[in-house]
Design a protein around this motif. Sequence first.
Motif, PDB file in Angstrom:
ATOM      1  N   ASP A  43      -9.277 -21.129  20.869  1.00  0.00           N
ATOM      2  CA  ASP A  43      -9.783 -21.244  19.445  1.00  0.00           C
ATOM      3  C   ASP A  43     -10.788 -20.257  19.055  1.00  0.00           C
ATOM      4  OD1 ASP A  43     -12.129 -21.873  20.971  1.00  0.00           O
ATOM      5  OD2 ASP A  43     -12.408 -24.099  20.457  1.00  0.00           O
ATOM      6  N   ASP A  44     -11.692 -20.475  18.211  1.00  0.00           N
ATOM      7  CA  ASP A  44     -12.511 -19.483  17.853  1.00  0.00           C
ATOM      8  C   ASP A  44     -14.049 -19.359  18.309  1.00  0.00           C
ATOM      9  OD1 ASP A  44     -11.009 -18.235  16.076  1.00  0.00           O
ATOM     10  OD2 ASP A  44     -11.306 -19.688  14.452  1.00  0.00           O
ATOM     11  N   THR A  45     -13.880 -19.835  19.450  1.00  0.00           N
ATOM     12  CA  THR A  45     -15.486 -20.102  20.261  1.00  0.00           C
ATOM     13  C   THR A  45     -16.395 -19.015  20.219  1.00  0.00           C
ATOM     14  OG1 THR A  45     -14.347 -21.826  21.857  1.00  0.00           O
ATOM     15  CG2 THR A  45     -16.424 -20.595  22.535  1.00  0.00           C
ATOM     16  N   ALA A  46     -15.795 -17.847  20.532  1.00  0.00           N
ATOM     17  CA  ALA A  46     -16.721 -16.529  20.721  1.00  0.00           C
ATOM     18  C   ALA A  46     -17.273 -16.125  19.036  1.00  0.00           C
ATOM     19  CB  ALA A  46     -16.052 -15.487  21.168  1.00  0.00           C
ATOM     20  N   ASP A  47     -16.309 -16.431  18.165  1.00  0.00           N
ATOM     21  CA  ASP A  47     -16.597 -15.989  16.808  1.00  0.00           C
ATOM     22  C   ASP A  47     -17.871 -16.981  16.231  1.00  0.00           C
ATOM     23  OD1 ASP A  47     -14.996 -13.708  16.804  1.00  0.00           O
ATOM     24  OD2 ASP A  47     -13.410 -14.829  15.914  1.00  0.00           O
ATOM     25  N   VAL A  48     -17.426 -18.038  16.567  1.00  0.00           N
ATOM     26  CA  VAL A  48     -18.275 -19.248  15.981  1.00  0.00           C
ATOM     27  C   VAL A  48     -19.570 -19.057  16.629  1.00  0.00           C
ATOM     28  CG1 VAL A  48     -18.908 -21.649  16.158  1.00  0.00           C
ATOM     29  CG2 VAL A  48     -16.535 -20.867  15.661  1.00  0.00           C
ATOM     30  N   ALA A  49     -19.684 -18.634  18.046  1.00  0.00           N
ATOM     31  CA  ALA A  49     -21.139 -18.361  18.653  1.00  0.00           C
ATOM     32  C   ALA A  49     -22.026 -17.167  18.203  1.00  0.00           C
ATOM     33  CB  ALA A  49     -20.739 -18.069  20.148  1.00  0.00           C
ATOM     34  N   ARG A  50     -20.953 -16.192  17.801  1.00  0.00           N
ATOM     35  CA  ARG A  50     -21.505 -14.784  17.215  1.00  0.00           C
ATOM     36  C   ARG A  50     -22.177 -15.286  15.847  1.00  0.00           C
ATOM     37  NH1 ARG A  50     -16.673 -12.697  19.333  1.00  0.00           N
ATOM     38  NH2 ARG A  50     -17.165 -11.332  21.320  1.00  0.00           N
ATOM     39  N   GLN A  51     -21.572 -15.862  15.165  1.00  0.00           N
ATOM     40  CA  GLN A  51     -21.886 -16.278  13.647  1.00  0.00           C
ATOM     41  C   GLN A  51     -23.307 -17.083  13.703  1.00  0.00           C
ATOM     42  OE1 GLN A  51     -18.852 -18.165  11.671  1.00  0.00           O
ATOM     43  NE2 GLN A  51     -17.655 -16.243  11.646  1.00  0.00           N
ATOM     44  N   ALA A  52     -23.262 -18.129  14.701  1.00  0.00           N
ATOM     45  CA  ALA A  52     -24.354 -19.041  14.880  1.00  0.00           C
ATOM     46  C   ALA A  52     -25.664 -18.032  15.417  1.00  0.00           C
ATOM     47  CB  ALA A  52     -24.143 -20.010  15.794  1.00  0.00           C
TER      48      ALA A  52
END
Length: 124
Positions: A43-52
């Motif tokens: 899923d988009d775990t890394a992208d969501v973490a980067r955005q947060a």
Amino acid sequence: MRAVSIVIPAHNAAATIATTLASLSSEAEVIGQILLIDDASTDDTADVARQATAQLSLPLRVLPAVCGDAGAARNVALAQALHPWVYLIDADDLHLQGGLRARCCGRRTTSRKPTWWLAPTGDA
């Protein structure tokens, strides 16, 4: 004083990681790095973490890995920890405010060797 390395193993945690990171934001002044081990997420775990973390001004480093379990993922991050205190939290946990500051900032350490589990080093 940025004295804590945060270790977060994550596998397909896009739905929870932003909330976990937001729960750490009150401790920003003591967090030196957040090591997110992205364990083969689809899923988009890394992208969501980067955005947060960008929105929260938290220092994130994503470590892509194929570990298969949280323990092995933590070991990947522990080898990269730069600070004298290490805090382990899962990608779906919530951090209680003030805990890091209370635990690490009331003690002094001269050791450069990381201390796991937020326990003081022998010379603290």
